[in-house]
Design an enzyme around this catalytic site. Structure first.
Site, PDB file in Angstrom:
ATOM      1  N   ASP A 130       0.872  -1.170   0.000  1.00 41.80           N
ATOM      2  CA  ASP A 130       0.000   0.000   0.000  1.00 41.80           C
ATOM      3  C   ASP A 130       0.919   1.232   0.000  1.00 41.80           C
ATOM      4  O   ASP A 130       2.138   1.124   0.093  1.00 41.80           O
ATOM      5  CB  ASP A 130      -0.939  -0.043   1.215  1.00 41.80           C
ATOM      6  CG  ASP A 130      -2.152   0.843   1.022  1.00 41.80           C
ATOM      7  OD1 ASP A 130      -3.165   0.612   1.681  1.00 41.80           O
ATOM      8  OD2 ASP A 130      -2.086   1.777   0.175  1.00 41.80           O
TER       9      ASP A 130
HETATM   10  C1  GLC Z   1      -4.277   4.327  -0.083  1.00 45.17           C
HETATM   11  C2  GLC Z   1      -5.175   3.179   0.283  1.00 45.17           C
HETATM   12  C3  GLC Z   1      -5.271   2.120  -0.774  1.00 45.17           C
HETATM   13  C4  GLC Z   1      -5.142   2.754  -2.145  1.00 45.17           C
HETATM   14  C5  GLC Z   1      -3.728   3.302  -2.253  1.00 45.17           C
HETATM   15  C6  GLC Z   1      -3.501   4.006  -3.598  1.00 45.17           C
HETATM   16  O1  GLC Z   1      -3.571   4.768   1.031  1.00 45.17           O
HETATM   17  O2  GLC Z   1      -4.945   2.526   1.526  1.00 45.17           O
HETATM   18  O3  GLC Z   1      -6.533   1.446  -0.599  1.00 45.17           O
HETATM   19  O4  GLC Z   1      -5.394   1.804  -3.153  1.00 45.17           O
HETATM   20  O5  GLC Z   1      -3.412   4.194  -1.200  1.00 45.17           O
HETATM   21  O6  GLC Z   1      -4.296   5.148  -3.678  1.00 45.17           O
END
Ligand code: GLC
Length: 735
Positions: A273
């Protein structure tokens, strides 16, 4: 592109030599991998957020994927640099959070779960893929599969609620919709099952917080949807921010290698993430950014989203022997395989005129409307709905005409100009008196309340649209209090003083505690941020052109203090039995004795406000007694249960019949019941249909005391009902 042709011809040569059972893609991957320098391999493992300004990084081979760009022109600029300027011409993958529609916004995933209709969810994901890929996005960070038992957690909006079976069914539907029949189809985009794992179990419902989940709970509750979607072919997986019992998922080898690869045999690509690798420093799991890169790669991560740790330190780590080039090759193989499967080497660019041909297509809007109709849940109706006789209605409340808020969280590419609000749609059906009453959901200014009450007295009925602005749910938006914000409850009470029928429509991103608001209205329709076409959908339901069929994908609480609360709980040794003494019934100077001796609250008692699976209709459904074909089953047998379902009312309507099963005694305690099947049945007024559920006994397996996945013989009970709290149990035995 010349370089790539040489490499691909090498792949053909290798295949001509006939090196084993490798697929054509595997051969291309190996041929390309053999050409890559260590730095070029590391570049593929690096994902950066941005658009055209990343072209120099792409030309240098330092980025394998970009995110948060959905402009086809910018994506082509970065792609051109990667394909035509970098040494090997490896294309980048453009990715985006397309989690409930791209331009045409569908209900938030929690609302889509409330449809209990995987077909319409798959259709919505397919439409999202058609629109997103037309803009150059070929990878979405969806479906989110986090089991959510605590509505204080803002991200319940993005998932499918509290039940593992519903979560798996909806997750598989989204994966199929996004990925289509073949990833190389230009309208297909790679799905990303997230957040692996247990992120929704954050203590206190506070985002990013600690989770304490046993291995058995992981296996019985949190893994199933991930395993089902992995088996359905999900191309990628995202690690979660949280740590489980002290081990951050992004550095958890047991999760990312032992479970995902060795036990499940999944061969997709693992991305972190956003900076979840770097956050292992704050967790106290890593010394520094270099250490995070070492831990993440050795745990099984393939691509690093925005920590910059991989691109900065991995070459050094390899030279120091802390990360083997074998691990790097594993990661890069998974990344290259995805790019070949997406057809990016053959077709790296997006047609910059394509999106105008598909965005907001009439059939997309119609599908979004139908999904919004089916996602709305009727919580109360004393007969005032549908408002078919009313001619003049008051429309009031901060969510009646809020085109941006109505789209809900994570609707980055939705354009509010395309949203049709409830006010817009109701003006097509009624003579509308429009009095906002409040400007936004947190507004406490009651200066216009007298106007609103006066308007209500001039109308045949009042419809009050309350709920949450989009920003009040989603990531990092946890709440400790789940009552309607601002003066919304006061607005409902004010309207009720006019003495006319009051319909409340809640448009929110989560289950709110709305018990006191229920008391001030004649009917309540709950709509989880319904998206672009929420207005027409709600207007059809209010008018009676459509009949509510939604069912709650999460338990609704009386008070946030009851969280976490979920229907498929264990019984405890002292389950509530209805004899409990509540706060106001306690005698003054009561003796120091237990007042109920069971698991309940003195103030709110035990039960929720509404149970999982609950939802009313404009008609009434009558369930016959379930009849089991064979009440003594072998472990390789199939449970078949039939019953009659009758529509006793005057509206054609759809019911979601739910099959729940309880394993009465286990080597570890088992939930009081678990959803195992559901079916949407449409019945004409007065019609009766016999419905039959088939459930292989093998699906009663669970991870037992010895951590084996088995069906244990013994007594079971089942229910077939319209929610998780209704129906009479029928027993059967597994021998
Ligand atoms: C965010 C979220 C994740 C998302 C990623 C990209 O922090 O936790 O669900 O897909 O970053 O935006």
């Amino acid at each position: 592109m010349k370089t790539i042709r040489f490499i691909l011809s090498a792949a053909v040569l290798i295949s001509a030599i006939g090196c084993g059972a490798q697929s054509e893609t595997d051969r291309k991957v190996e041929a390309l991998l053999s050409q890559m320098s260590l730095q070029e391999k590391i570049g593929q493992m690096n994902q950066l957020s941005g658009g055209a300004w990343l072209k120099d990084e792409a030309a240098a081979g330092n980025v394998g994927s970009i995110l948060n760009c959905s402009d086809p022109k910018e994506i082509n600029i970065v792609q051109k640099a990667a394909v035509e300027e970098s040494r090997l011409g490896i294309p980048i993958i453009a990715s985006r959070d397309v989690i409930h529609g791209f331009h045409t916004i569908f209900p938030i995933p929690l609302g889509q779960a409330a449809t209990f209709n995987p077909a319409i969810v798959e259709k919505g994901a397919r439409i999202a893929a058609i629109e997103a890929t037309a803009s150059g996005v070929r990878w979405t960070f969806s479906p989110m599969l986090d089991i959510a038992r605590d509505p204080r957690w803002g991200r319940v909006a993005e998932g499918s609620g509290e039940d593992p079976y519903l979560d798996a069914v909806m997750g598989v539907a989204m994966v199929k919709g996004y990925q289509g029949d073949n990833l190389s189809d230009p309208t297909s985009m790679a799905a990303c099952i997230k957040h692996f794992v247990g992120y929704g179990a954050a203590e206190g419902g506070r985002d990013y917080n600690t989770t304490m989940i046993s291995e058995r709970s992981l296996r019985n509750t949190y893994f199933p949807a991930f395993k089902a979607t992995a088996e359905a072919g999900a191309a990628t997986l995202m690690t979660s921010f949280n740590e489980i019992d002290g081990v951050p998922s992004t550095g958890n080898k047991w999760l990312l290698k032992d479970i995902l690869r060795d036990e499940w045999g999944w061969d997709g690509m693992v991305v972190t993430d956003w900076n979840s690798a770097g956050e292992m420093i704050a967790h106290g799991f890593s010394r520094d950014l270099k250490h995070t890169a070492e831990q993440a790669i050795n745990a099984g991560v393939d691509m690093d989203m925005m920590s910059y740790g991989f691109i900065q330190y991995v070459e050094e780590l390899v030279k120091e022997g802390k990360v083997s080039e074998k691990e790097i090759d594993r990661a890069v193989r998974n990344i290259l395989k995805l790019k070949f499967e997406l057809g990016l080497f053959e077709n790296p660019y997006v047609d910059e005129t394509a999106s105008a041909k598909v965005d907001y297509a009439p059939e997309h809007l119609e599908a979004a409307k139908q999904c919004a109709v089916e996602s709305a849940v009727l919580l109360k109706n004393n007969g005032v709905l549908p408002l078919s006789a009313a001619r003049t209605i008051l429309v009031t409340g901060p969510l009646a005409d809020a085109p941006y808020e109505q789209m809900g969280t994570w609707a980055f590419d939705g354009q509010k100009e395309h949203t049709i609000t409830p006010l817009d749609a109701l003006r097509e059906e009624y003579n509308v008196i429009w009095e906002p009453g409040l400007a936004y959901s947190r507004d406490k200014n009651t200066k216009d309340f007298a106007r609103v009450r006066n308007a209500a007295s001039r109308a045949d009925a009042a419809v009050v649209f309350v709920g949450e602005e989009a920003i009040l749910s989603g990531e990092a938006h946890s709440l400790s209090n789940l009552n309607l914000q601002g003066a919304q409850s006061e607005l409902i009470a004010e309207v009720a003083k006019a003495g006319k029928p009051v319909v409340v429509v809640v448009i929110a991103g989560r289950p709110l505690t709305i018990e006191r608001d229920l008391a001030n209205c004649d009917a309540m329709l709950y709509s989880f941020h319904p998206g672009t076409m929420g207005g027409p959908a709600l207007a059809d339901l209010i008018k009676g052109k459509a009949v509510p069929s939604g069912k709650l994908p999460m338990t609704f609480l009386r008070d946030a203090g009851q969280a976490p609360f979920y229907y498929n709980h264990n019984n405890s040794g002292r389950p509530c039995n209805g004899t409990e003494t509540l706060l106001n019934d306690i005698p003054i100077a009561a003796g120091q004795t237990s007042l109920g001796c069971t698991s309940y609250y003195l103030d709110t008692g035990y039960g929720p406000l509404f149970p999982f699976g609950y939802g009313l209709s404009y008609t009434e459904f009558e369930y016959g007694k379930p009849v089991i074909e064979n009440a003594e089953l072998e472990r390789d047998g199939v449970l078949r249960v039939s019953l009659d379902l009758k529509n006793k009312g005057k509206y054609e309507a759809t019911e979601v019949a739910q099959l729940y099963v309880q394993d009465c005694v286990g080597s570890v305690v088992r939930p009081v019941k678990e959803l195992k099947r559901f079916e949407r049945i449409t019945l004409a007024p007065g019609e009766t249909k016999t419905i039959t559920f088939e459930l292989p006994v093998a699906e009663l397996a669970f991870w037992n005391f010895d951590m084996e996945y088995v069906v244990e013989p013994g007594d079971f009970r089942l229910w077939v009902a319209g929610d998780s709290a209704s129906g009479e149990p029928v027993g059967f035995v597994v021998k």
